[in-house]
Design a protein around this motif. Structure first.
Motif, short mmCIF file in Angstrom:
data_model
loop_
_atom_site.label_atom_id
_atom_site.label_comp_id
_atom_site.label_asym_id
_atom_site.label_seq_id
_atom_site.Cartn_x
_atom_site.Cartn_y
_atom_site.Cartn_z
N GLN A 295 14.06 -8.50 -2.85
CA GLN A 295 14.22 -9.83 -2.25
C GLN A 295 12.93 -10.64 -2.36
O GLN A 295 12.96 -11.84 -2.67
N ILE A 296 11.78 -9.99 -2.13
CA ILE A 296 10.50 -10.70 -2.21
C ILE A 296 10.20 -11.10 -3.65
O ILE A 296 9.71 -12.20 -3.93
N ARG A 297 10.53 -10.20 -4.60
CA ARG A 297 10.32 -10.52 -6.02
C ARG A 297 11.16 -11.72 -6.43
O ARG A 297 10.70 -12.59 -7.19
N GLU A 298 12.39 -11.79 -5.95
CA GLU A 298 13.26 -12.92 -6.25
C GLU A 298 12.70 -14.21 -5.64
O GLU A 298 12.76 -15.28 -6.24
N GLN A 299 12.15 -14.10 -4.44
CA GLN A 299 11.58 -15.27 -3.77
C GLN A 299 10.43 -15.88 -4.58
O GLN A 299 10.29 -17.10 -4.65
N PHE A 300 9.62 -15.01 -5.19
CA PHE A 300 8.47 -15.49 -5.97
C PHE A 300 8.76 -15.52 -7.47
O PHE A 300 7.82 -15.67 -8.27
N HIS A 301 10.02 -15.39 -7.87
CA HIS A 301 10.46 -15.49 -9.27
C HIS A 301 9.80 -14.44 -10.16
O HIS A 301 9.62 -14.66 -11.37
N LEU A 302 9.42 -13.31 -9.60
CA LEU A 302 8.71 -12.29 -10.37
C LEU A 302 9.64 -11.53 -11.31
O LEU A 302 9.15 -10.84 -12.22
N ASN A 303 10.94 -11.63 -11.11
CA ASN A 303 11.89 -10.97 -12.01
C ASN A 303 12.23 -11.83 -13.22
O ASN A 303 12.87 -11.36 -14.16
N ASP A 304 11.82 -13.11 -13.19
CA ASP A 304 12.09 -14.01 -14.31
C ASP A 304 11.09 -13.76 -15.44
O ASP A 304 10.01 -13.20 -15.22
N PRO A 305 11.43 -14.18 -16.66
CA PRO A 305 10.45 -14.12 -17.76
C PRO A 305 9.20 -14.93 -17.41
O PRO A 305 9.25 -15.88 -16.62
N GLY B 208 0.81 -1.21 0.00
CA GLY B 208 0.00 0.00 0.00
C GLY B 208 0.84 1.26 0.00
O GLY B 208 1.86 1.36 -0.69
N GLU B 209 0.43 2.23 0.81
CA GLU B 209 1.12 3.52 0.84
C GLU B 209 2.44 3.47 1.61
O GLU B 209 3.34 4.26 1.36
N ARG B 210 2.56 2.56 2.57
CA ARG B 210 3.79 2.47 3.39
C ARG B 210 4.75 1.49 2.71
O ARG B 210 4.73 0.29 2.96
N GLN B 211 5.57 2.01 1.83
CA GLN B 211 6.48 1.19 1.05
C GLN B 211 7.74 0.87 1.84
O GLN B 211 8.34 1.75 2.47
N PRO B 212 8.19 -0.39 1.83
CA PRO B 212 9.44 -0.77 2.50
C PRO B 212 10.64 -0.39 1.64
O PRO B 212 10.48 0.08 0.51
N PRO B 213 11.85 -0.62 2.13
CA PRO B 213 13.04 -0.34 1.32
C PRO B 213 13.04 -1.15 0.02
O PRO B 213 12.50 -2.26 -0.04
#
Length: 309
Positions: A51-61, A40-45
């Motif tokens: 790190q979370i995107r890498e955990q869920f493979h969201l940076n992969d094709p 939401g509005e309170r964005q973390p670093p």
């Protein structure tokens, strides 16, 4: 029969992969960042988001993401929600309530719908037939949320015959009223489908021959009319099972039932892709086996149908 069942299962493999690929594409190929939206509005670093995107493979094709998901699915891993909770645990918590609700709804619409449709078909053009057609048309026309609130107010609030809400650890009896609400539209369709099928079957040669041979009317109806009339009804019931389980969002909301429908709705609101895709995958499997069962029931209902090896 076993050979036919094996062939049907092999044919359903591309259906499974095609449907899961399509829903995965619809959920994950859309523009936007679900991880950033999660906070939401309170964005973390930014490092944490990466790190979370890498955990869920969201940076992969996209295709690599899909292969990761399918590999885990084939090994019994339904994935993890964006909040870190196993999706299998989410489904196991919500599935029993929806299964009870859908089972009772399916029984109600099958027993009551077929019985009323049979009588209406046998009494074509008479008062019962006209009344059944009018009532079924009204039930189809009235939205589920209207039917739900009306029945809840009358039978739960005013008469006290049922509980207005269904909480955790509820008994089967607590699901009767919600099941009736969920099944109203399908019940109306089954009444009309059974009625038209019975009317059509009665005009067939084998029914007239059975009557001319002097068979008792009860046997003519049960063996020659009803069994052959049930084939389109069974097809509808097989498809409707999955629809009842996924389409129970309104009913579950009215009666405060923590089921699959409400879980999918909340996952869509939160943009929780793994939960959406895994629940749909489970529903696809249920659809596949329900349709296979329907195909096998055809030969039981109509002895003229045989499956070649």
């Amino acid at each position: 029969m076993l050979t036919y069942a094996g062939k049907r299962l092999l044919q359903l493999i591309p259906v499974f992969f095609g449907s899961t690929f399509l829903i995965y594409f619809m959920v994950f190929a859309l523009p936007g960042d679900p991880i950033r939206a999660l906070f939401g509005e309170r964005q973390p670093p930014e490092a944490l988001l990466t790190q979370i995107r890498e955990q869920f493979h969201l940076n992969d094709p996209f295709i690599i993401q899909y292969f990761h998901y399918i590999w885990g699915l084939l090994h019994g891993d339904l994935g993890t929600t964006y909040t870190g909770r196993p999706v299998s645990e989410v489904i196991m918590n919500a599935f029993p309530a929806t299964l009870q609700l859908a089972t009772l709804a399916l029984l109600f619409e099958a027993v009551a719908g077929i019985s009323i449709g049979l009588v209406a078909g046998l009494r074509k053009g008479k008062f019962f037939d006209a009344s059944a057609l009018v009532v079924s048309l009204l039930l189809i026309s009235i939205p589920t949320f209207v039917t739900g609130y009306v029945l809840q107010y009358i039978f739960a609030v005013k008469l006290g015959w049922a509980s207005p809400t269904v909480g955790a650890n509820a008994s089967w009896g607590d699901y009767v009223l919600p099941a009736i609400v969920l099944a109203t539209a399908s019940f109306a369709y089954i009444v009309r489908l059974t009625r038209s099928s019975v009317v059509e079957t009665q005009a067939m040669d084998h029914v007239r021959t059975a009557t001319a041979k002097g068979l008792p009317r009860r046997r003519v109806i049960s063996v020659h009319v009803l069994r052959n009339s049930l084939i389109p009804v069974v097809t509808f019931l097989g498809v409707d099972l999955g629809s009842l389980m996924v389409g129970a969002i309104v009913t579950e909301g009215i009666f405060n039932i923590n089921g699959i429908g409400g879980t999918v709705y909340r996952a869509v609101q939160l943009g929780d892709g793994p939960t959406i895709v895994s629940i749909v995958a489970v529903m696809v499997i249920i659809f596949i086996f329900a349709n296979l069962l329907v195909d096998l029931l055809y030969a039981v209902l109509d002895p003229r149908i045989r499956y070649a090896n």
